[in-house]
Design a protein around this motif. Sequence first.
Motif, PDB file in Angstrom:
ATOM      1  N   GLN A  11       0.817  -1.209   0.000  1.00  0.00           N
ATOM      2  CA  GLN A  11       0.000   0.000   0.000  1.00  0.00           C
ATOM      3  C   GLN A  11       0.854   1.263   0.000  1.00  0.00           C
ATOM      4  N   THR A  70       3.755   1.522  -1.344  1.00  0.00           N
ATOM      5  CA  THR A  70       4.266   1.621  -2.705  1.00  0.00           C
ATOM      6  C   THR A  70       3.206   2.186  -3.641  1.00  0.00           C
ATOM      7  N   LYS A  71       1.959   1.723  -3.484  1.00  0.00           N
ATOM      8  CA  LYS A  71       0.864   2.279  -4.285  1.00  0.00           C
ATOM      9  C   LYS A  71       0.736   3.783  -4.055  1.00  0.00           C
ATOM     10  N   ASP A  72       0.790   4.198  -2.789  1.00  0.00           N
ATOM     11  CA  ASP A  72       0.670   5.625  -2.469  1.00  0.00           C
ATOM     12  C   ASP A  72       1.780   6.416  -3.138  1.00  0.00           C
ATOM     13  N   VAL A 120       1.121   6.594  -6.963  1.00  0.00           N
ATOM     14  CA  VAL A 120       0.014   7.513  -7.289  1.00  0.00           C
ATOM     15  C   VAL A 120       0.504   8.955  -7.228  1.00  0.00           C
ATOM     16  N   GLN A 163       2.094  -9.518  -6.833  1.00  0.00           N
ATOM     17  CA  GLN A 163       1.910  -8.147  -6.368  1.00  0.00           C
ATOM     18  C   GLN A 163       2.430  -7.141  -7.390  1.00  0.00           C
ATOM     19  N   LEU A 171       0.870  -3.580  -9.524  1.00  0.00           N
ATOM     20  CA  LEU A 171       1.452  -2.249  -9.708  1.00  0.00           C
ATOM     21  C   LEU A 171       1.486  -1.869 -11.189  1.00  0.00           C
ATOM     22  N   LEU A 204      -3.896   2.559 -10.404  1.00  0.00           N
ATOM     23  CA  LEU A 204      -3.660   2.403  -8.977  1.00  0.00           C
ATOM     24  C   LEU A 204      -4.460   3.419  -8.169  1.00  0.00           C
ATOM     25  N   SER A 240      -4.673   5.178  -4.229  1.00  0.00           N
ATOM     26  CA  SER A 240      -3.943   5.370  -2.981  1.00  0.00           C
ATOM     27  C   SER A 240      -4.835   5.071  -1.786  1.00  0.00           C
ATOM     28  N   ASP A 252      -0.596   5.509 -15.962  1.00  0.00           N
ATOM     29  CA  ASP A 252       0.176   4.307 -15.628  1.00  0.00           C
ATOM     30  C   ASP A 252       1.648   4.613 -15.832  1.00  0.00           C
TER      31      ASP A 252
END
Length: 527
Positions: A395, A397-399, A402, A423, A427, A435, A437, A446
């Motif tokens: 999460q 990493t997603k934040d 984004v 995983q 991403l 993605l 956040s 992307d």
Amino acid sequence: MAVVYVKKRDGSLEELGRTEVIMNCLDPTWIEKINVAYQFEIVQQLVFHVYDVDTRYHNLPVKIVTRQSRSLTIKLHNKNGHAGLKNLGTITVHAEETIASRNAVEIKFRCSHLDNKDLFSKSDPFLRISRIVESGGSVPICKTEVVNNNLNPIWKPLTLTMQQFGSKDNPLIIECFDFNSSGNHVLIGKLQKSVEDLEKLHNEKMGANFILPPSRYRAHEKVLKGQLFVDGFYEKKLYRFLDYISSGFELNFMVAVDFTASNGNPRSRDSLHYVDPTGRLNAYQQAIMEVGEVIQFYDSDRRFPAWGFGGRTYDGSVSHCFNLNGSASGFEVEGIEGIMAAYASALHNVVLAGPTLFGQVINTAAEIAGRSLSSNNKKYFVLLIITDGVLTDLQETKDALVRASDLPLSVLIVGVGGADFQQMEILDADNGQRLESSTGKIATRDIVQFVPMREVHGGQISIVQALLEELPGQFVMYMQSRDIKPLAANAAPLAPPGQGHPYPVDKSSEDRISHEVSADIVRFGSN
């Protein structure tokens, strides 16, 4: 006569084309163009042979399109690769992109009073636009998104290129459908308009009525109450990756290497970090070399930030973003060779630890990309992350990704070893799901491309081809979203041989052309 070859991976030459023969001339200018498919993701080595009746000379592979003039003049060598004392003349190669037109129109559509085709709710309309072809049939060229449960939909702007619609007076068929998940979409209505007609609708702020064509239940077409409106009509020019690069824009390469314990003891032959004394590259070295070899041509100073993560560093603490060269102050190294040397040194000075966290490395790269905006919008950053493990901070990493999607940054991830990389696929938003956040913000674009190395080993495609195929599109999408246009690239004067470009022309027989020509015009000189 000049003949153009491309050097293949096995070292053999494949002929791409040849010019016409010009008789009895020591300063020929050939008219025939040689078309070469531009591939950003690989280094395309071109070899030029010049033929006389009984003699063959050839020049060296050269860099062309990264030059602002897109031209290069170099000296010819004989077939042994040497010029000797005899002046064999020069060859000038000019590269230009072959494309019919870059003109496009951005159109914003809306409809009103559409017929309802659903029983318990309202229709879910979308538009499909098709071009009429010479045979009388039609070929779809684009469509809008679906607007759910709405008989007065407003769609996001569509971009139609001249290559799609041909000319402004060519008729287009615009159909409105009610979307069904089964794929059996129901026609709400259709009409025929040219781009010129759509511009007129916009200027006069008028609508056009849809019709239903004749059917077995209806002998004549039916004019419907539902109308199509053009709320926006904007003519623009589409720029491509080569337009930016040849006008001075740069790609800045950064790399981050996984030093977690799951890689195995670097001294063991089974380790992913094992450095083979015979010179055979491990997976980390291979990824650095292959990706860096391409991107370095687009970076003028060739100073690359290099980090490690997941290792216990010189002070005994585990760091998730440490300078690969061991310096306390500077994270940049000189060239690809500098990255390789820093990596080899770190294997002796850093203890593998864990866990696998990407967030800090991505945030550091994003900070550098963000700082560049205030001083130079001609830079775009490419972060290569090489890892063997499963993420612990998905999460976070997603934040980070984004947030970074608003910046001039792309992230390339190479998975090495046999771990489960599911995983990483999350991403890489290739499934169309951008993605999100932890605060609910959706990525603006992307920016991730993930490739597991085990899927490209043994195949015809290299790791660098698989990684870099989306990068030009990500680059252009960012520039377009910020309305950043290329500089007047073609206004640059022709430079003397070996000048006009930040990189010196390498005279060695293995110099690489940075994979660039869509069309070549070749000139031969005797001086």
